[in-house]
Design an enzyme around this catalytic site. Structure first.
Site, PDB file in Angstrom:
ATOM      1  N   ASP A   1     -29.661  69.308 -65.399  1.00 42.17           N
ATOM      2  CA  ASP A   1     -31.019  69.649 -65.837  1.00 42.17           C
ATOM      3  C   ASP A   1     -30.873  70.705 -66.921  1.00 42.17           C
ATOM      4  O   ASP A   1     -30.625  71.875 -66.645  1.00 42.17           O
ATOM      5  CB  ASP A   1     -31.830  70.183 -64.655  1.00 42.17           C
ATOM      6  CG  ASP A   1     -33.188  70.750 -65.088  1.00 42.17           C
ATOM      7  OD1 ASP A   1     -33.608  70.487 -66.236  1.00 42.17           O
ATOM      8  OD2 ASP A   1     -33.812  71.454 -64.272  1.00 42.17           O
TER       9      ASP A   1
ATOM     10  N   GLU B   1     -37.313  64.038 -67.215  1.00 50.04           N
ATOM     11  CA  GLU B   1     -37.280  65.005 -66.122  1.00 50.04           C
ATOM     12  C   GLU B   1     -38.153  64.609 -64.934  1.00 50.04           C
ATOM     13  O   GLU B   1     -37.689  64.656 -63.782  1.00 50.04           O
ATOM     14  CB  GLU B   1     -37.672  66.386 -66.653  1.00 50.04           C
ATOM     15  CG  GLU B   1     -36.599  66.982 -67.560  1.00 50.04           C
ATOM     16  CD  GLU B   1     -37.085  68.154 -68.396  1.00 50.04           C
ATOM     17  OE1 GLU B   1     -38.282  68.518 -68.260  1.00 50.04           O
ATOM     18  OE2 GLU B   1     -36.293  68.695 -69.187  1.00 50.04           O
TER      19      GLU B   1
ATOM     20  N   ASP C   1     -44.893  68.169 -63.750  1.00 44.50           N
ATOM     21  CA  ASP C   1     -43.709  68.956 -64.108  1.00 44.50           C
ATOM     22  C   ASP C   1     -44.079  69.993 -65.170  1.00 44.50           C
ATOM     23  O   ASP C   1     -44.235  69.660 -66.350  1.00 44.50           O
ATOM     24  CB  ASP C   1     -42.624  68.005 -64.631  1.00 44.50           C
ATOM     25  CG  ASP C   1     -41.329  68.732 -64.993  1.00 44.50           C
ATOM     26  OD1 ASP C   1     -41.300  69.970 -64.877  1.00 44.50           O
ATOM     27  OD2 ASP C   1     -40.362  68.061 -65.391  1.00 44.50           O
TER      28      ASP C   1
ATOM     29  N   LYS D   1     -34.427  75.194 -76.524  1.00 44.97           N
ATOM     30  CA  LYS D   1     -34.762  73.789 -76.268  1.00 44.97           C
ATOM     31  C   LYS D   1     -36.063  73.406 -76.962  1.00 44.97           C
ATOM     32  O   LYS D   1     -36.246  72.251 -77.362  1.00 44.97           O
ATOM     33  CB  LYS D   1     -34.872  73.565 -74.761  1.00 44.97           C
ATOM     34  CG  LYS D   1     -35.241  72.149 -74.330  1.00 44.97           C
ATOM     35  CD  LYS D   1     -35.286  72.078 -72.811  1.00 44.97           C
ATOM     36  CE  LYS D   1     -35.750  70.716 -72.333  1.00 44.97           C
ATOM     37  NZ  LYS D   1     -35.795  70.642 -70.860  1.00 44.97           N
TER      38      LYS D   1
END
Length: 657
Positions: A40, A204, A227, A102
């Site tokens: 992850d 994800e 999420d 990211k």
């Protein structure tokens, strides 16, 4: 007429859905000695997991932590620290400590999201030679976000290798569901930088559902995965049935997460200190870094207590920060961020053709879902208490490990089918968008459609690839283009040009065009295949705002677009008649009576004026008016050609002995 308006829709629409099981065949890395780890790669924290037996488990780092901060720090001597050591030195080295990078992956420096981040971070963001967003150290070294992610992946690889005797070479890495093609490609490149082969990038929320499904022993049903992590928000709805995890729909925001909540608290602290002491600390990078750390700690504590204190001694000279913040105050200041999760959830349900009551379970993923107000928002949306059985910080890594075990053959009864978030297609004659892959189609997949030329003697076409939901290309996003040349000369409609779209399991797009017409034997190209293809390049990705704008505009303008498309298609047919008439004038014009020829030329000019009004200016002209003008033009032209034919017959008779 623009030379790239090259295609007319022909007769073939072939649909081939490549099931994910096709990618599970034997390959060179498929051995138990070559473990496939699940990673992850998070905005705030990262985690690595492995499947042992049939059970996935998180691998702890050297400090005993189950997650590792996604932070990389550099110094002038070239030393690099990753994870907790990097986080510990951030206060004394804020300019060279990189976090939340990211959010920069696959983005241009000029992107609105990047510009929003620049004032809120201590380090420098700069454009590279191609305009991509990179970071820069205080001593002038520029580093790509992919390289930063690569160093974090390398750290995850080292953690995994510390648990096993064999080298770790392969991984499954997770990405936000709404990462575009360029962001997915950049993530795969991050692994290559450090010698880690990324076998698959998976979404994800889908990974979290895998972890949930395995934990529940493959319980069937409709599952929503909410999420909200450090940098991104995703909502996905999956149908779990007999070991098949099929994504029904996905939506989200690639620039919404815990980092945005941290920024709010930082601004709150700065404002309170400015009001109390009359000192603005916003330009003091060292002070801001200390405040940022205190803000993150405060946010985490308010997920468990109603009120917390923020204490930062000697923030500047002999001044201290001491203030309190309550859960209700945080809720109030962040409500606009929480509300940004509501519309994507509603859109996702609509795309999945479901109502909230159709959802059997809601899984919470990402550290921000520990916030009580967010949990209440989710419960209100789905009229269902969310499932908290899965650890929100670990579920994604566990699911990635399960997918890795599927790819290695260790687990055999799980199939994962994901989806693409936007329609993909090409421009056809008249500026029409012809979708080949509808949004929310399951991937991996390949689809092909056959087109042809619209002009006699056309020897080349330009394939222009678009993403979007509007019927006209001008309202969608151009993501790539290429040319197919050396088409054998022939009448319009004769060449058979097959355009194919393929999206692999990573969501990366390839487009190809192939001329199926064989070259004549006397051609220098005889026996050769005429095909060109592209992979959508990194600079062509869509931002989250562009995606949401497209979807909103598509819904808002659906009726108007359908009407305009109908008029443009009718104008395109009329344009083809005008071209045919031009060819007839070239062939027979000199034999016509001058008044007939001028009448035809006048009618062609008037009809083209109507066509231009519709196509270029969006002026709606009644279809009956266009059709009447076309019919009259054909009638007059046919009569003139027939008159020429009669003249030629009389002339031939007179010339006979």
């Amino acid at each position: 007429m623009r030379n790239w308006l090259s295609f007319m829709i022909s007769m073939l629409w072939r649909r081939t859905l490549a099931r994910a099981t096709r990618h599970f065949g034997t390959s060179s890395w498929r051995h138990q000695s070559h473990r496939v780890v699940g990673i992850d790669l998070g905005t705030t924290n990262s985690a690595v997991a492995i499947v042992e037996g049939n059970e996935p488990r998180i691998l702890e780092n050297e400090e005993g932590g189950r997650t590792t901060p996604s932070i990389v720090a550099f110094n002038k001597d070239g030393d690099v620290s990753v994870g907790l050591p990097a986080k510990r030195q951030a206060v004394v080295n804020p300019l060279n400590t990189f976090f939340a990078t990211k959010r920069l992956i696959g983005r241009r420096f000029t992107d609105e999201e990047v510009q929003q981040d620049i004032p809120n971070i201590p380090y420098k963001i700069t454009p590279n030679e191609t305009g991509d967003a990179w970071v820069e150290t205080s001593y002038g070294k520029r580093i790509s976000p992919s390289h930063i992610s690569g160093l974090i992946l390398q750290k995850m690889k080292q953690i995994a290798q510390s648990h096993f005797d064999t080298e770790i070479k392969h991984a499954v890495v997770t990405v936000p569901a709404y990462f575009n093609d360029s962001q997915r490609s950049a993530t795969k490149s991050s692994g290559q930088i450090v010698g880690l082969e990324v076998l698959r990038v998976i979404n994800e929320p889908t990974a979290a559902a895998l972890a949930y499904g395995m934990d529940k022993k493959q319980k069937d049903g409709i599952v929503a995965v909410f999420d909200l992590g450090g940098g991104t928000f995703d909502i996905s709805i999956l149908d779990i049935e007999s070991g098949v995890f099929e994504v029904r729909a996905t939506n989200g925001n690639t620039h919404l997460g815990g980092e945005d909540f941290d920024v709010l608290i930082v601004e709150y602290i700065l404002n309170k200190f400015r009001e109390a002491e009359g000192i603005d600390l916003s330009s003091d990078r060292l002070a801001v870094q200390r405040i940022r750390e205190a803000a993150e700690k405060c946010k985490i504590e308010l997920s468990h207590v109603k009120e917390t204190e923020i204490n930062i001694p000697f923030i500047t000279a002999d001044k201290h920060i001491k203030l309190s913040l309550t859960e209700d105050e945080l809720d109030e200041m962040s409500m606009h961020l929480i509300n940004q999760t509501v519309d994507p959830v509603k859109r996702c349900l609509r795309d999945a053709e479901l109502k909230p009551e159709d959802v059997d379970d809601v899984i919470l993923v990402g550290g921000m879902t520990r916030m009580p107000r967010i949990r209440k928002t989710v419960a209100d949306l789905f009229k269902l208490e969310p499932n908290t059985a899965v650890n929100p910080d670990e579920a994604v890594a566990l699911g990635a490990a399960i997918q890795g075990a599927v790819l290695s053959g260790q687990i055999k009864n799980v199939v994962l089918l994901d989806v693409t978030p936007l329609s993909l297609g090409i421009e056809t004659y008249g500026g029409i968008f012809s979708p080949l892959i509808p949004r929310n189609s399951a991937v991996p997949l390949k689809k092909e459609q056959v087109f042809s030329t619209a002009v006699d003697g056309q020897t080349g076409v330009e394939v222009r690839v678009y993403q979007g939901e509007r019927p006209l290309v001008k309202d969608n996003k151009l993501i790539g283009n290429f040319q197919l040349k050396n088409i054998p000369i022939g009448p319009k409609g004769t060449p058979q040009i097959a355009v194919s779209f393929s999206i692999d399991a990573d969501g990366i797009i390839n487009v190809a065009a192939r001329d199926k017409t064989p070259y004549p034997e006397d051609s220098e190209h005889y026996g050769k295949e005429n095909q060109v293809s592209i992979q959508v390049s990194a600079e062509t990705g869509l931002s989250e705002e562009e995606i949401q704008t497209m979807l909103a505009e598509s819904a808002r303008n659906a009726k108007k677009d359908a009407e305009l498309k109908s008029h443009i298609e009718n104008a395109t047919r009329a344009d083809i008649i005008c071209s045919d008439t031009d060819n007839a004038l070239i062939q027979f014009g000199e034999l016509m009576e001058e008044n007939e020829r001028k009448d035809i030329e006048k009618r062609v000019g008037e009809l083209r004026s109507i066509i231009n009004d519709i196509r270029d200016h969006g002026k709606i002209r009644p279809i009956e008016e266009v059709n009447e003008a076309v019919n009259e033009l054909q009638k007059v032209c046919l009569a003139a050609i027939q008159a020429v034919a009669v003249k030629q017959q009389k002339q031939q008779k007179q010339e006979q002995p």
